[in-house]
Design an enzyme around this catalytic site. Structure first.
Site, PDB file in Angstrom:
ATOM      1  N   LYS A   1       0.885  -1.168   0.000  1.00  0.00           N
ATOM      2  CA  LYS A   1       0.000   0.000   0.000  1.00  0.00           C
ATOM      3  C   LYS A   1       0.918   1.211   0.000  1.00  0.00           C
ATOM      4  O   LYS A   1       1.570   1.521   1.003  1.00  0.00           O
ATOM      5  CB  LYS A   1      -0.908   0.006   1.236  1.00  0.00           C
ATOM      6  CG  LYS A   1      -1.730   1.282   1.339  1.00  0.00           C
ATOM      7  CD  LYS A   1      -2.572   1.338   2.606  1.00  0.00           C
ATOM      8  CE  LYS A   1      -3.072   2.753   2.833  1.00  0.00           C
ATOM      9  NZ  LYS A   1      -3.891   2.897   4.044  1.00  0.00           N
TER      10      LYS A   1
ATOM     11  N   GLY B   1      -8.552   9.273   8.852  1.00  0.00           N
ATOM     12  CA  GLY B   1      -8.948   9.411  10.247  1.00  0.00           C
ATOM     13  C   GLY B   1     -10.004  10.454  10.529  1.00  0.00           C
ATOM     14  O   GLY B   1     -10.343  10.686  11.689  1.00  0.00           O
TER      15      GLY B   1
ATOM     16  N   ALA C   1      -9.598   5.453   3.267  1.00  0.00           N
ATOM     17  CA  ALA C   1      -9.517   6.639   4.139  1.00  0.00           C
ATOM     18  C   ALA C   1     -10.774   7.497   4.099  1.00  0.00           C
ATOM     19  O   ALA C   1     -11.375   7.693   3.048  1.00  0.00           O
ATOM     20  CB  ALA C   1      -8.311   7.504   3.798  1.00  0.00           C
ATOM     21  N   GLY C   2     -11.124   7.972   5.277  1.00  0.00           N
ATOM     22  CA  GLY C   2     -12.224   8.922   5.396  1.00  0.00           C
ATOM     23  C   GLY C   2     -13.575   8.313   5.693  1.00  0.00           C
ATOM     24  O   GLY C   2     -14.527   9.020   6.028  1.00  0.00           O
TER      25      GLY C   2
ATOM     26  N   ASN D   1      -9.908   1.685   8.877  1.00  0.00           N
ATOM     27  CA  ASN D   1      -9.286   1.316  10.141  1.00  0.00           C
ATOM     28  C   ASN D   1      -9.935   2.065  11.313  1.00  0.00           C
ATOM     29  O   ASN D   1     -10.579   1.490  12.173  1.00  0.00           O
ATOM     30  CB  ASN D   1      -7.787   1.620  10.079  1.00  0.00           C
ATOM     31  CG  ASN D   1      -6.981   1.058  11.242  1.00  0.00           C
ATOM     32  OD1 ASN D   1      -5.788   0.864  11.139  1.00  0.00           O
ATOM     33  ND2 ASN D   1      -7.596   0.766  12.364  1.00  0.00           N
ATOM     34  N   THR D   2      -9.817   3.397  11.272  1.00  0.00           N
ATOM     35  CA  THR D   2     -10.246   4.207  12.415  1.00  0.00           C
ATOM     36  C   THR D   2     -11.725   4.018  12.751  1.00  0.00           C
ATOM     37  O   THR D   2     -12.094   3.960  13.924  1.00  0.00           O
ATOM     38  CB  THR D   2      -9.967   5.699  12.122  1.00  0.00           C
ATOM     39  OG1 THR D   2      -8.644   5.834  11.625  1.00  0.00           O
ATOM     40  CG2 THR D   2     -10.101   6.541  13.381  1.00  0.00           C
TER      41      THR D   2
END
Lengths: 265, 76
Positions: free
Chosen positions: A101, A162, A189-190, A211-212
């Site tokens: 990645k 995040g 992301a996001g 992830n977050t």
């Protein structure tokens, strides 16, 4: 019902969710969340680690191994093509995979990818046999260039890492899907909540990397399950074919031969 | 053996960012044992060059070498 399986650089996968291994309250919570997500691909990273901390590093590795997932190492924290290339080479040696990645950041406030350095690093790594998963912006021309360099997979952001803002520019993402129909596209992301993931999947994206949103949920395992269901639902909807939007109402119940004696004039 | 002769047998290297005195001609394998590196999954890098595992017994460190142990961590 499960959405159809798909291939990533020749590897067939059932789940369309890639999940990160960071930010969980504990290793055990991470384990439970990843299992609940049914993900088959997890992201990992690498750092210089002092020997006194090596025991904890080994424990992390044992947990990762126990999951039996495909590993997608990242080059997080790199701000130049050279650093990203160096990190990718270390990752290949460390994790025994040519998947990477590729993150090359250009702005420390937004953690926005640097498109120029990303192209530069991609060119080198593809030539070295890496299967590059570039974390990129939703810029069409950038994505076309990355595809031209040999990337079979692109991972444009939905919003900065995040932030949980969801898809800030659905138009750009939809354009990518339409203009790059043969490419494997993941939103990376996001993503903040399952409905963000559904939206991306309904646009025709092939998968989601997050992830977050799971790690920082009050109950990460439950949230991971929610994302797994949402992503499957979004993909099923895309495969089923979403109806077109109309400007005017159209009755769903047939009006012909209504049993009303006196018709309205 | 005098202390000065003993001192000559030591070299300074940088290990994971910190300076250490180690025996001259120390191998990577010796170094790993010295620092108690017990992880099963790591990569050794000396002066930005990845050291193949097959050469840990024969690769010797030299004065001023920068040696790093790279380990897996969590990531998103």
């Amino acid at each position: 019902m499960h959405a159809s399986p798909w291939k990533v650089y020749g590897t067939e996968l059932g789940s369309r969710l890639f999940i990160g291994t960071a930010l969980y309250p504990s290793p055990q919570v991470m384990l439970e969340a990843i299992q609940a997500s049914q993900s088959q691909v997890i992201t990992v990273s690498l750092r210089r680690q002092t020997p006194t901390k090596s025991a904890s590093g080994d424990k992390f590795w044992q947990l990762i191994e126990s999951l039996g997932c495909h590993l997608l190492p990242n080059t997080a924290g790199c701000y130049s093509a050279q650093d990203a290339i160096k990190t990718a080479r270390l990752a290949r040696e460390l994790f025994d995979t040519d998947w990477i990645k590729l993150e090359v950041l250009g702005d420390s406030y937004n953690l926005q990818p640097d498109p120029f350095a990303l192209v530069e690093a991609t060119k080198v790594l593809v030539n070295e046999g890496f299967k590059v998963f570039p974390y990129c912006t939703d810029d069409l021309v950038l994505c076309q260039k990355l595809a031209d360099l040999g990337c079979e997979v692109l991972m444009p952001w939905g919003a900065p890492i995040g932030t949980g803002q969801g898809l800030i520019n659905p138009y750009a993402l939809e354009t990518l899907r339409k203009r790059l129909p043969d490419l494997t596209l993941l939103v990376d992301a996001g993503i903040g909540k399952p409905s963000d993931a559904v939206q991306a999947m309904e646009l025709g994206f092939d998968g989601i990397l997050l992830n977050t949103a799971v790690a920082e949920a009050l109950d990460p395992a439950k949230m991971a399950d929610a994302f797994a269901q949402a992503i499957n639902a979004g993909r099923l909807a895309y495969e089923a074919g979403v109806m077109p939007k109309r400007d005017n109402a159209k009755p769903s119940t047939p009006t012909l031969d209504q049993p009303i004696w006196q018709q309205y004039d | 053996m005098s202390e000065s002769v003993m001192a000559k047998k030591q070299i300074e290297i940088v290990f994971n960012g910190d300076v250490f005195s180690v025996e001259k001609d120390i191998t990577v394998m010796d170094l790993l044992q010295l620092f108690g590196v017990i992880t099963r999954r790591f990569v050794v890098v000396i002066n930005d060059q990845i050291i193949p595992k097959s050469t840990y017994m024969t690769t010797q460190l030299e004065l001023g070498d920068h040696c790093d142990i790279i380990s897996p961590i969590s990531g998103g």
